[in-house]
Structure formats: C-alpha cells, structure tokens
Design an enzyme around this catalytic site. Structure first.
Site, PDB file in Angstrom:
ATOM      1  N   SER A 102      -8.035   0.743  24.074  1.00 30.39           N
ATOM      2  CA  SER A 102      -7.064  -0.355  23.971  1.00 30.39           C
ATOM      3  C   SER A 102      -5.819   0.069  23.209  1.00 30.39           C
ATOM      4  O   SER A 102      -5.096   0.945  23.616  1.00 30.39           O
ATOM      5  CB  SER A 102      -7.724  -1.577  23.328  1.00 30.39           C
ATOM      6  N   ASP A 243      -0.631  -3.372  25.566  1.00 37.26           N
ATOM      7  CA  ASP A 243      -1.293  -2.303  24.833  1.00 37.26           C
ATOM      8  C   ASP A 243      -1.776  -1.252  25.824  1.00 37.26           C
ATOM      9  O   ASP A 243      -1.475  -1.313  27.015  1.00 37.26           O
ATOM     10  CB  ASP A 243      -2.438  -2.853  23.983  1.00 37.26           C
ATOM     11  N   ASP A 245      -4.485  -0.470  27.397  1.00 41.43           N
ATOM     12  CA  ASP A 245      -5.241  -0.816  28.606  1.00 41.43           C
ATOM     13  C   ASP A 245      -4.772  -2.128  29.223  1.00 41.43           C
ATOM     14  O   ASP A 245      -5.402  -2.638  30.152  1.00 41.43           O
ATOM     15  CB  ASP A 245      -6.737  -0.853  28.330  1.00 41.43           C
ATOM     16  N   ASP A 247      -4.697  -5.268  28.432  1.00 41.49           N
ATOM     17  CA  ASP A 247      -5.345  -6.582  28.371  1.00 41.49           C
ATOM     18  C   ASP A 247      -4.668  -7.487  27.346  1.00 41.49           C
ATOM     19  O   ASP A 247      -5.074  -8.628  27.152  1.00 41.49           O
ATOM     20  CB  ASP A 247      -6.846  -6.474  28.108  1.00 41.49           C
TER      21      ASP A 247
END
Length: 451
Positions: A102, A243, A245, A247
């Site tokens: 993340s 961020d 990834d 999400d």
C-alpha cells in the site's frame, strides 16, 4: 508462530520479514483454506501486484505455492488492489492475491487475500490460514502430481475490464473538470489517468512512471506537497492523490488545501442521500474519524456508525447491515454497490461527478465539515495492555473527557502490532488538544515504561 496478519494482510520488509518461502507457504495455506474441497474442477486464483521490484519475486513464490496446491492461476500483472478484488469476483475465482504494501516505502511488501466474490477475509479465516501455515511447516501435506498441478495463464486486458467497470458507475460526466492526479508511481499509474479521461475530465498525471523502486517515494496520498504545487501551477479545479496500490484517495482543492477522507465521505454521503441511494441515511466510519465529521453528519441528519480502526471493519459493518457508504480518514472509501473494498479511483470519479453535477467547487463542498484540531501521540511502552488500561491512565482520560465535554474527545488504544499506546485528542484548539494529549501520554509512560 507469531501473528502473521495485521490490519490489512501480511506485511513486512521484502526478503527479510516477508520472504519467498513465507509467501509460498501463505499461498499454499490460502488455497487449502479458501478453495472449496468438493468442486469437480481445480480451484481458481487471481494474482496481481503493485510495481515495486520485490513484487516480481513474491509473485513467483505465490504462483508456485498456489499451483503446487492444485490451483489454477490467472496473473493480471500490475493493477490496483480493488481491480484484483473486482477481477476475482468477475472470474468467479475461489480467491484473489494482491502483492502490495500500500502506502509503505519500497523495501516493504505485503500479501492481501480475497475470498470468493472479492471480499476481504474475516479474522477467523485469517486464523485458519495461519494455522495451516504452521501445520504445513511441520507436517507434509498432500501434493498433487501430473495433471493435478495447477496451470498459469495471463490476463492481458484486466486493466481495460476494470476501467470500463469504473466508467459504468459514474453518475455524471466530468466534462469541464481539470484534475491533477498523483499516481504515487504505483499501481494507479496506468488506470487512473485513463479512467478520469474517459469519464470526461482533463487530466494531468504526475508521479506516473513507476520503475519498481520509486513507489510512494515522496509522492502519493501520504506526501501531497507536489500535488498541491501542481494544482496551483496548472490552474486545476482539484488534485487527487492515490497510494501505491490505489485503494486510497485524498484530494486538494484549487488552492492546494487538503480534503481528506472524512471530508470526501461527507461530500459523497450528502450526494447519495440527495440521490436516494444512502441506505438508512447512514455513513460508516472508524473511531479515528474527526469529531468534525460526526458533528457535520449530525447537523445534516445523517447517522454515523463507528467501527474499529481498519477498512476491513468498515467493510464488515457495511456487508452485515447493508449500508451504502463507509471509509476512513486516510482515504479508504468503500461504496459496496460498485466495489468490495476501498477503491481510490472509484472515489475520485464520484467526487468529481459531484462537483460536475452540483456546479460547486471542491472547497465549497468540503466546507460542510469543520475539522477539529487533532493530536496523535504514539507512546512506546513495555506492555501496551498495561499502558492503556492502568487505573491512573483511565482516570486521567476520564478527567480529560469531562474537561472537553462536547467540544472534543479522547481516544486511547494499544497498537495491534507494535509496543505502542496511541493517544489521540481532539479539541477546539490545537493548544488544548496537545496539552491534554501530552498529559495522558505522560500517565501512560509512567504506567508502563518502555524498556
């Protein structure tokens, strides 16, 4: 064996804490735990990753583990976490695996697991997987041979499927909106600019050239200074930051002022209530959301339900009660009608759709929430349970709450993964919040001194 899973999967420094051996073991255990044993055909797993360099190594280990357990694997390559969840559901796969840490720096990596339907795992399933990892380490497990070994296929158009899904959710075209998007040199670098452009926005992409080493490097949702500057330089209506990834989504308005997850949730909640899609006129957030959000929603007649920290707990409440919107201050926003997990690009699309539909600026929309000053102190302790539960600490918290009354609040909680007690105080002024937080932190330090 220590606890493998944290608040969002297994995470650690790649090749030190999170080794290929551990990744393989987790993949085998996940296949055994999540795949249906009575199926007439091999289980299916979807595997994706963010662009950090260690993801290539860990992807190989995960794929080896899954196929050695008899699962067929569809590799989707570099995609956002919510895209992997979406494709897991679309493929009717038994499980999904996302390799990402993340917002963490490049040396870290992680394993996020999804069950059938693209849903995050409840605690009890994570415990089963941990038990299977431990059991497989000491006892040989039955390995398929010959035609029983899983096969690997690559899905080359997964990004296209995901983008078209996102575009199909947008309630209003984004024509006339100029946006700067910070892709964190991560998994959003390809899909976010494409999705925003196809929805009608004029897009300027920054930090959209991942090289495996620069993910989250002074960019993305945790480092928005470059985004602020780019929005002002280009005269954009807003900026969006994801961020590593993708999400998460946080925003800045035309002047470069941050609009965080709490404010975004408030904007979307009121838009959805106006459209008649905010189930029960209810928003789900964690205990870390600012008191300003609670006060704003109360004034607008929207009920706010609180969960423990972590988007997984928001997701559990949304699924259990059928609510339509939830999220975290950090920018994890969940819209269950369209996604099974937090989705930063989906959030950005719907935020801009509200701007386009209403004709209002982001600053105007965000003004519904007046954020109270918030101070967070992480106190190193010898025993986090003692530090958070000592009688004199609790008495100090009670005194502070009485002083603050309805103009502030105190949140005291032990860290789930580190020898820390987190002291969070909100108050009408920064000085008051800091004075109260320091006072409580001193009590915590006395109750359980750090070694």
């Amino acid at each position: 064996m220590g606890r493998l899973f944290g608040t969002d999967g297994v995470r650690g420094r790649a090749n030190v804490d999170l080794t290929p051996e551990l990744a393989l073991a987790v993949a085998v255990a996940a296949a055994h735990t999540l795949a249906e044993s009575d199926r007439s055909h091999p289980p299916l797993a979807v595997v994706g990753r963010d662009p950090r360099a260690s993801g290539e190594m860990l992807e190989a280990a995960v794929v080896a583990g899954l196929t050695s357990a008899g699962a067929n694997v569809v590799r989707v390559g570099v995609l956002p976490t919510p895209a992997v969840a979406y494709l897991t559901a679309e493929a009717k796969a038994d499980l999904g695996v996302m390799l990402s840490a993340s917002h963490n720096p490049m040396p870290d990596n992680g394993i996020k697991l999804f069950a059938a339907g693209g849903h995050k795992l409840p605690d009890e399933i994570e415990i089963q997987i941990e038990g299977a990892v431990e059991a497989n380490a000491t006892t040989a497990w039955d390995r398929p041979t010959g035609a029983g070994i899983g096969r690997v296929h690559d899905l080359l158009d997964g990004a296209d499927h995901y983008v078209q899904h996102l575009i199909g959710t947008v309630p209003h075209r984004l024509d006339g909106i100029k946006v700067v998007v910070d892709c964190a040199n991560g998994a959003a670098a390809e899909v976010a600019p494409v999705a925003y452009r196809e929805a009608g926005a004029e897009v300027i992409a920054i930090n959209a050239e991942p090289d495996g080493l620069n993910i989250n490097d002074d960019c993305g949702s945790n480092h928005i200074d470059a985004l602020r500057a780019a929005v002002v330089e280009h005269g954009a209506h807003l900026g969006l930051a994801h961020d590593g990834d993708a999400d998460r989504c946080v925003a800045v308005d035309a002047d470069g002022t941050e609009v965080d997850g709490d404010q975004i949730m408030a904007i979307l909640a009121l838009a959805m209530r106006e459209a008649g899609t905010l189930t029960g006129d209810t928003l789900v957030a964690t205990v870390m959301s600012n008191l300003g959000l609670r006060l704003a929603m109360s004034a607008e007649g929207v009920r706010l339900i609180e969960t423990k920290v972590g988007d997984r707990y928001v997701l559990e409440e949304l699924r259990a009660s059928g609510y339509a919107l939830g999220g975290e201050q950090s920018g994890h926003i969940v819209m269950p009608a369209y996604a099974t997990t937090g989705d930063g690009v989906l959030t950005g699309l719907h935020l801009m759709a509200r701007m386009a539909q209403s004709g209002r600026t982001l600053a105007d929309l965000a003004s519904v929430v007046t954020k109270l000053p918030q101070v967070l102190i992480n106190v190193p302790v010898g025993d986090r349970t003692v530090g958070a539960g000592a009688p004199d600490v609790l008495a100090e918290v009670e005194r502070a709450e009485a002083e603050l009354g309805g103009t502030g609040r105190v949140l005291l909680r032990p860290s789930g993964t580190e020898p820390l007690v987190r002291v969070m105080v909100e108050a009408a002024t920064e000085a008051t919040a800091r004075e109260v937080a320091e006072r409580i932190a001193d009590r915590v330090r006395t109750a359980s001194p750090a070694s």
